[in-house]
Motif scaffolding. Structure first.
Motif, PDB file in Angstrom:
ATOM      1  N   UNK A  48       0.811  -1.222   0.000  1.00  0.00           N
ATOM      2  CA  UNK A  48       0.000   0.000   0.000  1.00  0.00           C
ATOM      3  C   UNK A  48       0.845   1.273   0.000  1.00  0.00           C
ATOM      4  N   UNK A  49       2.123   1.129   0.313  1.00  0.00           N
ATOM      5  CA  UNK A  49       3.042   2.270   0.424  1.00  0.00           C
ATOM      6  C   UNK A  49       2.588   3.259   1.493  1.00  0.00           C
ATOM      7  N   UNK A  50       2.077   2.703   2.605  1.00  0.00           N
ATOM      8  CA  UNK A  50       1.678   3.515   3.740  1.00  0.00           C
ATOM      9  C   UNK A  50       2.834   3.634   4.715  1.00  0.00           C
ATOM     10  N   UNK A  51       2.796   4.642   5.547  1.00  0.00           N
ATOM     11  CA  UNK A  51       3.768   4.773   6.635  1.00  0.00           C
ATOM     12  C   UNK A  51       3.244   3.933   7.804  1.00  0.00           C
ATOM     13  N   UNK A  52       4.101   3.086   8.363  1.00  0.00           N
ATOM     14  CA  UNK A  52       3.678   2.210   9.452  1.00  0.00           C
ATOM     15  C   UNK A  52       4.524   2.473  10.691  1.00  0.00           C
ATOM     16  N   UNK A  53       3.828   2.700  11.789  1.00  0.00           N
ATOM     17  CA  UNK A  53       4.451   2.836  13.100  1.00  0.00           C
ATOM     18  C   UNK A  53       4.148   1.556  13.852  1.00  0.00           C
ATOM     19  N   UNK A  54       5.068   1.107  14.709  1.00  0.00           N
ATOM     20  CA  UNK A  54       4.803  -0.113  15.452  1.00  0.00           C
ATOM     21  C   UNK A  54       5.019   0.091  16.941  1.00  0.00           C
ATOM     22  N   UNK A  55       4.246  -0.668  17.722  1.00  0.00           N
ATOM     23  CA  UNK A  55       4.372  -0.662  19.174  1.00  0.00           C
ATOM     24  C   UNK A  55       4.257  -2.098  19.665  1.00  0.00           C
ATOM     25  N   UNK A  56       4.997  -2.407  20.726  1.00  0.00           N
ATOM     26  CA  UNK A  56       5.037  -3.776  21.241  1.00  0.00           C
ATOM     27  C   UNK A  56       4.074  -4.018  22.393  1.00  0.00           C
ATOM     28  N   UNK A  57       3.393  -2.962  22.858  1.00  0.00           N
ATOM     29  CA  UNK A  57       2.476  -3.111  23.992  1.00  0.00           C
ATOM     30  C   UNK A  57       1.358  -2.080  23.883  1.00  0.00           C
ATOM     31  N   UNK A  58       0.294  -2.315  24.650  1.00  0.00           N
ATOM     32  CA  UNK A  58      -0.809  -1.363  24.679  1.00  0.00           C
ATOM     33  C   UNK A  58      -0.365   0.004  25.161  1.00  0.00           C
TER      34      UNK A  58
END
Length: 126
Positions: A27-37
């Protein structure tokens, strides 16, 4: 389609990597990631993503607890959330229907159709 920013909150590194890869590469979107709530809530407040994909079962703060905290905060309550879950039991599905969420994607999901699923659930087709 304009670039979207999506936050992926999941305690499993493999799931984060697969979702991030699909959303960025296809999709060529920017993705942020988190490992916990907790980390996800902080990122959502700071970054204001267009949408959130969040695991339901995480150690510490569950996805449902994080969802309630996101919806209680004026800065994050308008961000649509898709819950990622391996749980597809009928009683849990009933709980999901009572939540203010965009939708549910069941694990395991097909990486090749994930972008279409996310686009459809968030209503980003137009």
């Amino acid at each position: 389609m304009p670039t979207k920013r999506v936050l992926v909150i999941d305690d499993e590194a493999d799931i984060r990597a697969i979702v991030q890869g699909c959303l960025e590469d296809i999709a060529e979107w920017e993705v942020l990631t988190a490992t916990s709530g907790e980390e996800g809530i902080q990122l959502a407040i700071a970054e204001q993503p267009d949408g959130i994909l969040m695991d339901v079962s995480m150690p510490g703060m569950s996805g449902l607890e994080a969802l309630h905290r996101l919806q209680a905060d004026s800065k994050t309550k308008i961000i649509p959330v898709i819950l990622l879950t391996a749980k597809a039991l009928s009683e849990e599905q009933e709980v999901f229907t009572t939540l203010a969420i965009a939708g549910v994607i069941t694990k395991p999901f097909d990486p090749m159709t994930l972008v279409d699923q996310v686009t459809d659930v968030f209503g980003w087709n137009s």
